[in-house]
Motif scaffolding. Structure first.
Motif, PDB file in Angstrom:
ATOM      1  N   GLU A   1      -9.298  -0.327  16.118  1.00 41.54           N
ATOM      2  CA  GLU A   1      -8.250   0.589  15.670  1.00 41.54           C
ATOM      3  C   GLU A   1      -8.868   1.856  15.078  1.00 41.54           C
ATOM      4  O   GLU A   1      -9.984   1.842  14.549  1.00 41.54           O
ATOM      5  CB  GLU A   1      -7.357  -0.081  14.625  1.00 41.54           C
ATOM      6  CG  GLU A   1      -6.589  -1.285  15.158  1.00 41.54           C
ATOM      7  CD  GLU A   1      -5.588  -1.816  14.152  1.00 41.54           C
ATOM      8  OE1 GLU A   1      -4.649  -1.084  13.802  1.00 41.54           O
ATOM      9  OE2 GLU A   1      -5.767  -2.970  13.705  1.00 41.54           O
TER      10      GLU A   1
ATOM     11  N   LEU B   1      -4.188   4.278  11.686  1.00 42.98           N
ATOM     12  CA  LEU B   1      -4.094   4.087  10.245  1.00 42.98           C
ATOM     13  C   LEU B   1      -4.517   5.381   9.563  1.00 42.98           C
ATOM     14  O   LEU B   1      -5.168   6.240  10.184  1.00 42.98           O
ATOM     15  CB  LEU B   1      -4.994   2.948   9.778  1.00 42.98           C
ATOM     16  CG  LEU B   1      -4.592   1.514  10.133  1.00 42.98           C
ATOM     17  CD1 LEU B   1      -4.967   1.166  11.566  1.00 42.98           C
ATOM     18  CD2 LEU B   1      -5.257   0.523   9.167  1.00 42.98           C
TER      19      LEU B   1
ATOM     20  N   LYS C   1       3.811   5.576   3.833  1.00 42.78           N
ATOM     21  CA  LYS C   1       4.331   4.256   4.194  1.00 42.78           C
ATOM     22  C   LYS C   1       5.743   4.374   4.746  1.00 42.78           C
ATOM     23  O   LYS C   1       6.116   3.673   5.701  1.00 42.78           O
ATOM     24  CB  LYS C   1       4.308   3.325   2.984  1.00 42.78           C
ATOM     25  CG  LYS C   1       2.926   2.930   2.497  1.00 42.78           C
ATOM     26  CD  LYS C   1       2.172   2.072   3.520  1.00 42.78           C
ATOM     27  CE  LYS C   1       2.805   0.713   3.711  1.00 42.78           C
ATOM     28  NZ  LYS C   1       1.989  -0.135   4.621  1.00 42.78           N
TER      29      LYS C   1
ATOM     30  N   PHE D   1       3.190   4.364   8.512  1.00 42.53           N
ATOM     31  CA  PHE D   1       1.743   4.249   8.648  1.00 42.53           C
ATOM     32  C   PHE D   1       1.185   3.105   7.804  1.00 42.53           C
ATOM     33  O   PHE D   1       1.683   2.829   6.707  1.00 42.53           O
ATOM     34  CB  PHE D   1       1.055   5.542   8.216  1.00 42.53           C
ATOM     35  CG  PHE D   1       1.206   6.669   9.185  1.00 42.53           C
ATOM     36  CD1 PHE D   1       0.375   6.759  10.293  1.00 42.53           C
ATOM     37  CD2 PHE D   1       2.179   7.637   9.004  1.00 42.53           C
ATOM     38  CE1 PHE D   1       0.512   7.804  11.198  1.00 42.53           C
ATOM     39  CE2 PHE D   1       2.326   8.684   9.895  1.00 42.53           C
ATOM     40  CZ  PHE D   1       1.492   8.767  11.003  1.00 42.53           C
ATOM     41  N   LYS D   2       0.136   2.482   8.317  1.00 36.99           N
ATOM     42  CA  LYS D   2      -0.682   1.587   7.507  1.00 36.99           C
ATOM     43  C   LYS D   2      -1.712   2.435   6.769  1.00 36.99           C
ATOM     44  O   LYS D   2      -2.206   3.424   7.312  1.00 36.99           O
ATOM     45  CB  LYS D   2      -1.380   0.540   8.375  1.00 36.99           C
ATOM     46  CG  LYS D   2      -0.421  -0.468   9.000  1.00 36.99           C
ATOM     47  CD  LYS D   2      -1.190  -1.521   9.787  1.00 36.99           C
ATOM     48  CE  LYS D   2      -0.241  -2.554  10.367  1.00 36.99           C
ATOM     49  NZ  LYS D   2      -0.966  -3.605  11.141  1.00 36.99           N
ATOM     50  N   ILE D   3      -2.031   2.021   5.537  1.00 35.82           N
ATOM     51  CA  ILE D   3      -2.878   2.831   4.670  1.00 35.82           C
ATOM     52  C   ILE D   3      -4.137   2.077   4.253  1.00 35.82           C
ATOM     53  O   ILE D   3      -4.076   0.929   3.810  1.00 35.82           O
ATOM     54  CB  ILE D   3      -2.105   3.259   3.402  1.00 35.82           C
ATOM     55  CG1 ILE D   3      -0.841   4.039   3.772  1.00 35.82           C
ATOM     56  CG2 ILE D   3      -3.003   4.087   2.480  1.00 35.82           C
ATOM     57  CD1 ILE D   3      -1.091   5.337   4.509  1.00 35.82           C
TER      58      ILE D   3
ATOM     59  N   GLY E   1       1.704  -1.225  -1.523  1.00 35.35           N
ATOM     60  CA  GLY E   1       1.887  -1.610  -0.126  1.00 35.35           C
ATOM     61  C   GLY E   1       0.758  -1.198   0.785  1.00 35.35           C
ATOM     62  O   GLY E   1       0.941  -1.113   2.004  1.00 35.35           O
ATOM     63  N   VAL E   2      -0.430  -0.941   0.230  1.00 36.02           N
ATOM     64  CA  VAL E   2      -1.548  -0.531   1.086  1.00 36.02           C
ATOM     65  C   VAL E   2      -2.016  -1.710   1.926  1.00 36.02           C
ATOM     66  O   VAL E   2      -1.787  -2.878   1.584  1.00 36.02           O
ATOM     67  CB  VAL E   2      -2.715   0.050   0.262  1.00 36.02           C
ATOM     68  CG1 VAL E   2      -2.248   1.261  -0.532  1.00 36.02           C
ATOM     69  CG2 VAL E   2      -3.319  -1.000  -0.650  1.00 36.02           C
ATOM     70  N   ASP E   3      -2.688  -1.411   3.012  1.00 31.33           N
ATOM     71  CA  ASP E   3      -3.049  -2.430   3.994  1.00 31.33           C
ATOM     72  C   ASP E   3      -4.525  -2.788   3.985  1.00 31.33           C
ATOM     73  O   ASP E   3      -4.898  -3.865   4.445  1.00 31.33           O
ATOM     74  CB  ASP E   3      -2.647  -1.943   5.382  1.00 31.33           C
ATOM     75  CG  ASP E   3      -1.162  -1.629   5.454  1.00 31.33           C
ATOM     76  OD1 ASP E   3      -0.379  -2.565   5.675  1.00 31.33           O
ATOM     77  OD2 ASP E   3      -0.783  -0.461   5.238  1.00 31.33           O
TER      78      ASP E   3
ATOM     79  N   LYS F   1       2.146 -10.837   1.601  1.00 33.77           N
ATOM     80  CA  LYS F   1       1.451  -9.760   2.307  1.00 33.77           C
ATOM     81  C   LYS F   1       0.090  -9.561   1.655  1.00 33.77           C
ATOM     82  O   LYS F   1      -0.001  -9.176   0.503  1.00 33.77           O
ATOM     83  CB  LYS F   1       2.247  -8.455   2.251  1.00 33.77           C
ATOM     84  CG  LYS F   1       1.575  -7.308   3.021  1.00 33.77           C
ATOM     85  CD  LYS F   1       2.383  -6.035   2.924  1.00 33.77           C
ATOM     86  CE  LYS F   1       1.743  -4.921   3.749  1.00 33.77           C
ATOM     87  NZ  LYS F   1       0.353  -4.632   3.318  1.00 33.77           N
TER      88      LYS F   1
ATOM     89  N   PRO G   1      -3.368  -7.524   1.811  1.00 34.84           N
ATOM     90  CA  PRO G   1      -4.193  -6.463   2.398  1.00 34.84           C
ATOM     91  C   PRO G   1      -5.567  -7.008   2.768  1.00 34.84           C
ATOM     92  O   PRO G   1      -6.038  -7.997   2.195  1.00 34.84           O
ATOM     93  CB  PRO G   1      -4.303  -5.437   1.267  1.00 34.84           C
ATOM     94  CG  PRO G   1      -3.198  -5.756   0.326  1.00 34.84           C
ATOM     95  CD  PRO G   1      -2.983  -7.230   0.424  1.00 34.84           C
TER      96      PRO G   1
END
Length: 231
Positions: A4, A32, A52, A56-58, A82-84, A113, A115
């Motif tokens: 990715e 990302l 977000k 987008f994923k962060i 909510g970061v990934d 969830k 990360p």
């Protein structure tokens, strides 16, 4: 897993970061976005929430390095955004790393969830490095429960050989084949092209200035996504 693209938002404020995100929000696959120290200090959680909301994923690239309790608390705060992807410095040692892992696992009971947690090995601005030292740091990271390491693509193959293909490599220092390595702003010395990095085993390609300083950033993003899809 498929490689990715992560775009490093190397901007001093939110306006250009949001503008770039707007041009890329409809791409498939969607890249990302990485928020590092400069942009986070300037704009903080507000920008993360906006990105977000755009889907987008962060990757929150703050390279946490402190006493274990402080790092664990910072990890918990990052989770609420909510970061990934989150990263810590592996030089902080086993207790700090395990505190970070425990902070992530505690969150599973609340939101389900988790990360990804990466350990920073040796910065790509360092030229004279011992690859075996980086591999050892990667093995420690795996033993401590992290998902992968941040390393240059030059070490990715050795890391995979030691830690297995499921252990992830996130690689900064990605430069396009026609990129000018003599650019006065070029401070990363252990670099590879996207094709080389994918072949080496990189799971995430971090690309900053070749995109953010391009006349047509979206075109460069599309070129890299095409390279990824064809490799």
């Amino acid at each position: 897993m498929k490689t990715e693209l992560i775009i490093a938002l190397d901007y001093p404020s939110a306006s250009k970061a949001l503008a770039l995100a707007e041009t890329c929000k409809d791409l498939n696959p969607k890249p990302l976005l990485k928020i590092g120290l400069q942009l986070y200090v300037a704009e903080g959680p507000t920008l993360i929430k906006k990105l977000k909301q755009m889907g987008f994923k962060i990757f929150l690239d703050l390279k946490f390095y402190d006493i274990p309790n402080t790092v664990a608390s910072a990890i918990q705060s990052a989770i609420t955004l909510g970061v990934d992807i989150i990263d810590i410095h592996l030089s902080g040692g086993e207790k700090m790393a395990k505190a970070a892992v425990n902070a992530l696992n505690l969150n599973l009971e609340k939101t389900q969830k988790r990360p990804l947690l990466f350990g920073v090995t040796i910065l790509t601005s360092e030229e004279n490095t011992d690859p075996q030292k980086i591999v050892k740091m990667a093995q420690n990271a795996k033993d401590w429960g992290l998902d992968g390491v941040v390393c240059s693509a030059m070490e990715a193959t050795a890391v995979k050989e030691q830690c297995g293909n499921n252990f992830l490599c996130l690689t900064p220092g990605i430069r396009l084949a026609n990129n000018n390595k003599d650019d006065k702003n070029h401070d990363q010395v252990r670099v590879m092209t996207p094709q080389e990095a994918i072949k080496a085993g990189s799971n995430f390609l971090v690309v900053g200035r070749p995109i953010t300083q391009a006349e047509n950033p979206k075109q460069i993003v599309q070129e890299i996504l095409t390279i990824i899809s064809n490799n």
